[in-house]
Write a protein that holds these residues in place. Sequence first.
Motif, PDB file in Angstrom:
ATOM      1  N   TYR A  50      77.580  -1.345  22.328  1.00 23.15           N
ATOM      2  CA  TYR A  50      76.736  -2.415  22.869  1.00 23.15           C
ATOM      3  C   TYR A  50      75.510  -1.837  23.576  1.00 23.15           C
ATOM      4  CZ  TYR A  50      75.147  -6.240  25.836  1.00 23.15           C
ATOM      5  OH  TYR A  50      74.370  -7.180  26.469  1.00 23.15           O
ATOM      6  N   ASP A  77      83.481   0.020  22.317  1.00 23.73           N
ATOM      7  CA  ASP A  77      82.760  -1.254  22.319  1.00 23.73           C
ATOM      8  C   ASP A  77      81.610  -1.227  23.330  1.00 23.73           C
ATOM      9  OD1 ASP A  77      84.516  -2.165  20.431  1.00 23.73           O
ATOM     10  OD2 ASP A  77      85.733  -3.355  21.811  1.00 23.73           O
ATOM     11  N   SER A  78      81.866  -0.660  24.498  1.00 29.82           N
ATOM     12  CA  SER A  78      80.847  -0.609  25.541  1.00 29.82           C
ATOM     13  C   SER A  78      79.657   0.248  25.118  1.00 29.82           C
ATOM     14  CB  SER A  78      81.448  -0.059  26.837  1.00 29.82           C
ATOM     15  OG  SER A  78      80.454   0.153  27.812  1.00 29.82           O
ATOM     16  N   LYS A  89      87.860   0.131  24.443  1.00 33.58           N
ATOM     17  CA  LYS A  89      86.911  -0.402  25.422  1.00 33.58           C
ATOM     18  C   LYS A  89      85.670   0.474  25.516  1.00 33.58           C
ATOM     19  CE  LYS A  89      90.280  -2.774  28.390  1.00 33.58           C
ATOM     20  NZ  LYS A  89      90.930  -2.801  29.719  1.00 33.58           N
TER      21      LYS A  89
END
Length: 316
Positions: free
Chosen positions: A231, A227-228, A224
Amino acid sequence: RIFDTGGSSSGSGVAMAANFAVAAVGSETSGSILSPSSANSIVGLKPTIGLVSRSGIVPISSTLDTAGPMTKNVTDNAIVLDAMFGEDLSDSKSIYALWINGFYYEDLAQSKSLNGKRFGAFKRLMSDSLYVAALEDLKALGAKIIEVEEGARQLPNFINLLNLDMRKDLPQYLNTYANPSVEVKSVFDVIEFNRNDSLNIMPYGQRLFNGIIADKGDEVTLKKIKDSLHYIGKTFFDRPQKENKLDGFLSINNYHAGLAAVAEYPAITVPMGYEANGKPKGLTFIGKRLSEKQLLEYAYAYEQATKKRKMPQNYN
């Protein structure tokens, strides 16, 4: 000890500045090539993650770690990158590039014009006189400078990414590369080893190591966070790039190294002059994934037009 030499590849940076070698290799997780390169008035390139092999590098983060060339000029940087890039089947992020030998160095000497190139310059940095002067130099080469506002610069849970990556990456590294007689097998073992001689072995303390052990995150948490952050980094650059049709961004030293790191984008810093007290600064070009050839061309054009780097006294 007048100026900081930058970190963490400060040895490579100082070796270049002092003419101890013709080229050096640094490693970067977030700024560790860009920082010492700018601090020592040399050229340093942090490649796209996976362009060069990471095997054999003591890991901090398999997500962000990379090696990169550190040299006294852009030409040497391109030559070293040509020697470094290539697929590594043992590296999960390795990129299979079909480029021929000499890809980065070829035609570099013809890259003296920036006609039509559009660069994003961050408004927050406009108070820096060296940066503003560099922008004027780029305009004189035909570049178009577009002032852009920065998006969110915070990188939440960045330290947790490093914690969780290193906790799994270091044991894998030791199991793969260490002699079987080496008893250190994990971050916890490193902490225990350091306790034998706290003064000489661990002059910076063990706070970061203790933080790795204390971090409660698991593989799901790590995914998580990755990915965060990825981004956030991509959005920071991609949004203004798309809105303004930019060919790249212009920064100072390692000011945006963390964002480029999590976006996995390449960056190159080149000397742009010295402050009144003699402290060097670098103009840093940041581009899209696998835009190293273009970044080298931009940096070469700027370097050849300005020739800002000065040879350190007594090291000729």
